[in-house]
Design a protein around this motif. Structure first.
Motif, PDB file in Angstrom:
ATOM      1  N   GLY A 112      12.580 -39.797-115.542  1.00  0.00           N
ATOM      2  CA  GLY A 112      12.124 -39.961-116.912  1.00  0.00           C
ATOM      3  C   GLY A 112      12.648 -41.248-117.530  1.00  0.00           C
ATOM      4  N   ALA A 113      11.810 -41.864-118.371  1.00  0.00           N
ATOM      5  CA  ALA A 113      12.173 -43.111-119.027  1.00  0.00           C
ATOM      6  C   ALA A 113      11.857 -43.028-120.519  1.00  0.00           C
ATOM      7  N   ILE A 114      12.893 -43.147-121.325  1.00  0.00           N
ATOM      8  CA  ILE A 114      12.744 -43.219-122.772  1.00  0.00           C
ATOM      9  C   ILE A 114      12.574 -44.691-123.108  1.00  0.00           C
ATOM     10  N   ALA A 161      18.040 -40.270-115.840  1.00  0.00           N
ATOM     11  CA  ALA A 161      17.175 -40.658-116.950  1.00  0.00           C
ATOM     12  C   ALA A 161      17.424 -42.132-117.261  1.00  0.00           C
ATOM     13  N   LEU A 162      16.360 -42.810-117.677  1.00  0.00           N
ATOM     14  CA  LEU A 162      16.439 -44.234-117.985  1.00  0.00           C
ATOM     15  C   LEU A 162      16.119 -44.480-119.458  1.00  0.00           C
ATOM     16  N   TRP A 163      16.633 -45.596-119.975  1.00  0.00           N
ATOM     17  CA  TRP A 163      16.343 -46.023-121.341  1.00  0.00           C
ATOM     18  C   TRP A 163      15.963 -47.494-121.283  1.00  0.00           C
ATOM     19  N   LEU A 164      14.741 -47.787-121.690  1.00  0.00           N
ATOM     20  CA  LEU A 164      14.269 -49.162-121.739  1.00  0.00           C
ATOM     21  C   LEU A 164      14.201 -49.609-123.192  1.00  0.00           C
ATOM     22  N   ARG A 175      18.878 -49.253-119.234  1.00  0.00           N
ATOM     23  CA  ARG A 175      20.101 -48.475-119.038  1.00  0.00           C
ATOM     24  C   ARG A 175      19.794 -47.193-118.279  1.00  0.00           C
ATOM     25  N   VAL A 176      20.842 -46.652-117.666  1.00  0.00           N
ATOM     26  CA  VAL A 176      20.749 -45.377-116.965  1.00  0.00           C
ATOM     27  C   VAL A 176      21.792 -44.440-117.575  1.00  0.00           C
ATOM     28  N   ASP A 177      21.493 -43.147-117.630  1.00  0.00           N
ATOM     29  CA  ASP A 177      22.446 -42.208-118.230  1.00  0.00           C
ATOM     30  C   ASP A 177      23.568 -41.869-117.254  1.00  0.00           C
TER      31      ASP A 177
END
Length: 153
Positions: free
Chosen positions: A35-37, A99-102, A92-94
């Motif tokens: 998943g990518a936020i 989970a990823l954050w772009l 970023r990665v949690d």
């Protein structure tokens, strides 16, 4: 099924290596997805999507957001049809790397949603006593482009 392309990520090690180490070892689910936020680099949630290893590799290599479309069952570069390409400012990665954050800058109108809105999160769910069963309320729902003109009817 997602693409079988394997990207050169670190092997998943011990709990400590995953949570405290500096090796990037993303944990893809049983379908090969993570998943990518996605948020605007200036602030605000834009969307949530999935990536497979190929999409993640393409994002890292190009600096442009790529995702795996579960409905089309294909790799897709965000903005390839609309022109609202997402340039990644930070990825970023949690803590457990599942989970990823772009953080991105959106080209064109700045709209990230295929409905023409800035964010895919344009409806609010009521919470609290008596909230169950209440209709959604529209928030931040201004359309920045006409999806029918952009994607066709």
């Amino acid at each position: 099924m997602p693409s079988e392309t394997t990207a050169p990520f670190a092997a998943r090690g011990s709990h400590d290596e995953i949570e405290e180490g500096l090796g990037f070892a993303p944990k893809f689910d049983r379908d090969g997805l993570i998943g990518a936020i996605v948020t605007d680099a200036a602030g605000g949630v834009l969307m949530f999507a999935h990536m497979n290893a190929e999409a993640l590799k393409a994002t890292i290599e190009t600096g442009v957001a790529h995702f795996w479309s579960r409905s089309r069952r294909a790799l897709w570069r965000k903005g390839e049809t609309s022109g609202h390409e997402m340039t990644v400012e930070e990825l970023r990665v949690d803590c457990d790397q599942d989970a990823l954050w772009l953080k991105v800058r959106v080209a064109g109108t700045g709209a990230a949603c295929h409905t023409g809105r800035k964010s895919c999160f344009y409806r609010a769910v009521a919470t609290g006593e008596g909230a169950l069963g209440q209709p959604l309320s529209l928030v931040d729902d201004e359309r920045l482009f006409d999806p029918a003109k952009t994607y066709g009817a």
